[in-house]
Design a protein around this motif. Structure first.
Motif, short mmCIF file in Angstrom:
data_model
loop_
_atom_site.label_atom_id
_atom_site.label_comp_id
_atom_site.label_asym_id
_atom_site.label_seq_id
_atom_site.Cartn_x
_atom_site.Cartn_y
_atom_site.Cartn_z
N TRP A 97 -10.18 23.73 -2.76
CA TRP A 97 -11.38 23.38 -3.46
C TRP A 97 -11.07 21.95 -4.29
CZ3 TRP A 97 -15.98 25.90 -3.75
CH2 TRP A 97 -16.95 25.48 -4.67
N GLU A 98 -11.65 20.74 -3.47
CA GLU A 98 -11.26 19.52 -4.21
C GLU A 98 -12.32 18.65 -4.70
OE1 GLU A 98 -8.97 15.67 -2.38
OE2 GLU A 98 -9.35 16.88 -0.86
N THR A 99 -12.00 18.56 -6.07
CA THR A 99 -13.04 17.64 -6.93
C THR A 99 -12.81 16.43 -6.61
OG1 THR A 99 -13.46 19.47 -8.37
CG2 THR A 99 -14.42 17.17 -9.03
N ILE A 107 -7.64 22.48 -6.07
CA ILE A 107 -7.25 24.02 -6.18
C ILE A 107 -6.78 24.22 -4.83
CG2 ILE A 107 -7.77 26.32 -6.82
CD1 ILE A 107 -9.61 25.06 -9.04
N VAL A 108 -5.82 24.97 -4.47
CA VAL A 108 -5.24 25.40 -3.21
C VAL A 108 -4.71 26.79 -3.33
CG1 VAL A 108 -3.79 25.07 -1.38
CG2 VAL A 108 -4.77 22.99 -2.29
N ALA A 109 -5.10 27.66 -2.65
CA ALA A 109 -4.72 28.98 -2.66
C ALA A 109 -4.29 29.58 -1.27
CB ALA A 109 -5.52 29.98 -3.21
N ASN A 110 -3.22 30.31 -0.84
CA ASN A 110 -2.87 30.61 0.42
C ASN A 110 -2.55 32.12 0.55
OD1 ASN A 110 -0.51 31.10 -0.72
ND2 ASN A 110 0.32 28.97 0.17
N GLY A 111 -3.30 33.11 -0.57
CA GLY A 111 -2.83 34.51 -0.40
C GLY A 111 -1.78 34.71 -1.25
N ILE A 116 -3.11 24.50 -9.37
CA ILE A 116 -4.44 23.71 -9.59
C ILE A 116 -3.70 22.38 -10.06
CG2 ILE A 116 -6.07 23.36 -11.55
CD1 ILE A 116 -5.83 26.56 -11.97
N PHE A 117 -4.00 21.23 -9.61
CA PHE A 117 -3.69 20.14 -9.69
C PHE A 117 -4.44 19.04 -10.39
CE2 PHE A 117 -2.48 15.68 -7.72
CZ PHE A 117 -1.70 15.21 -8.68
N LYS A 219 -1.66 24.33 1.62
CA LYS A 219 -0.45 24.00 1.17
C LYS A 219 -0.26 23.07 0.27
CE LYS A 219 1.94 25.85 5.45
NZ LYS A 219 2.74 25.43 6.60
N PHE A 220 0.38 23.14 -0.78
CA PHE A 220 0.49 22.04 -1.77
C PHE A 220 1.76 21.85 -2.15
CE2 PHE A 220 0.49 20.74 -6.32
CZ PHE A 220 -0.08 19.64 -6.25
#
Length: 231
Positions: A97-99, A107-111, A116-117, A219-220
């Motif tokens: 989710w990129e604003t 916001i990046v999630a992979n399980g 949150i950057f 991935k982040f």
């Protein structure tokens, strides 16, 4: 923390408050207000039973293995603001989710982990993703659709319309309820009321269902010089 960072954090605190609803959309603070589509229906329209509503929503979401879209998110209440950006989700449990406007947040999630950057604050927060995600709206777009009925009471106020209102069964949930509207099998709108009395509307456009998404999108790696907070 340097003086420049403190100044930057002070000047952006209002943006952080307004954009906090963004994290809630994915993880914790979604609620509901009825989308406009529901307001056009007649008073005589009959609702579906909870069982039928759950089965129909499950089928709609099960058909979406992955999705990309642009979004416009508007929050009204204690914090007012409009944000625009792009998102992508892929089952199981991957989302991005990129604003992009008026401030930048990712916001990046992979399980297994969630990042949150905040570019303005030069800060990245890492959180573990545990079973609590099952009680959050993240489940709807990236989780297991078969678990929806376990975590939510599902209603369909108008049996002929693909508009659903969900109420969390957990007493510890931080949102009251969540609604979703579909058009042509695509989720086009989410509207929410959080426990703070705020209403957030999210409209999706340029929607693509079941596209191939590179795994690198979920991935982040924090940029050099960014403060990293582990929670």
């Amino acid at each position: 923390m340097t003086l420049s960072t403190q100044v930057k954090q002070t000047t952006t605190v209002k943006q952080k408050i307004m954009s906090s609803a963004l994290t809630g959309v994915l993880m914790t603070t979604l609620g509901v207000a009825a989308p406009m589509v529901a307001l056009t229906q007649t008073a005589q329209a009959a609702p579906a039973t909870n069982l039928v509503a759950s089965q129909r929503l499950n089928k709609l979401l099960s058909n979406t293995k992955s999705m990309t879209a642009n979004f416009t998110q508007t929050t009204k209440g204690a914090s007012n603001g409009t944000f625009k950006g792009k998102m992508s989700v892929q089952r199981p449990n991957n989302f991005r989710w990129e604003t992009t406007s008026p401030s930048e947040q990712l916001i990046v999630a992979n399980g297994s982990s969630l990042w949150i950057f905040d570019k303005d604050l030069e800060q990245a927060t890492k959180q573990s993703v545990d079973n609590q995600v099952g009680n959050t709206p993240a489940l709807l777009l990236s989780g297991d659709p078969s678990k929806i009925d376990k975590n939510f009471k599902v209603t369909q106020p108008y049996s002929t319309k693909n508009y659903y209102v969900l109420y969390p069964k957990s007493t510890s949930a931080s949102f009251k309820s969540l609604s979703m509207s579909f058009n042509g099998g695509k989720p086009v709108m989410m509207v929410l009321n959080d426990t703070l009395g705020q209403t957030t509307s999210i409209n999706f456009n340029n929607i693509k269902i079941n596209p191939k998404i590179n795994s690198s999108q979920f991935k982040f790696t924090p940029p050099k010089g960014v403060d990293v907070i582990n929670q």
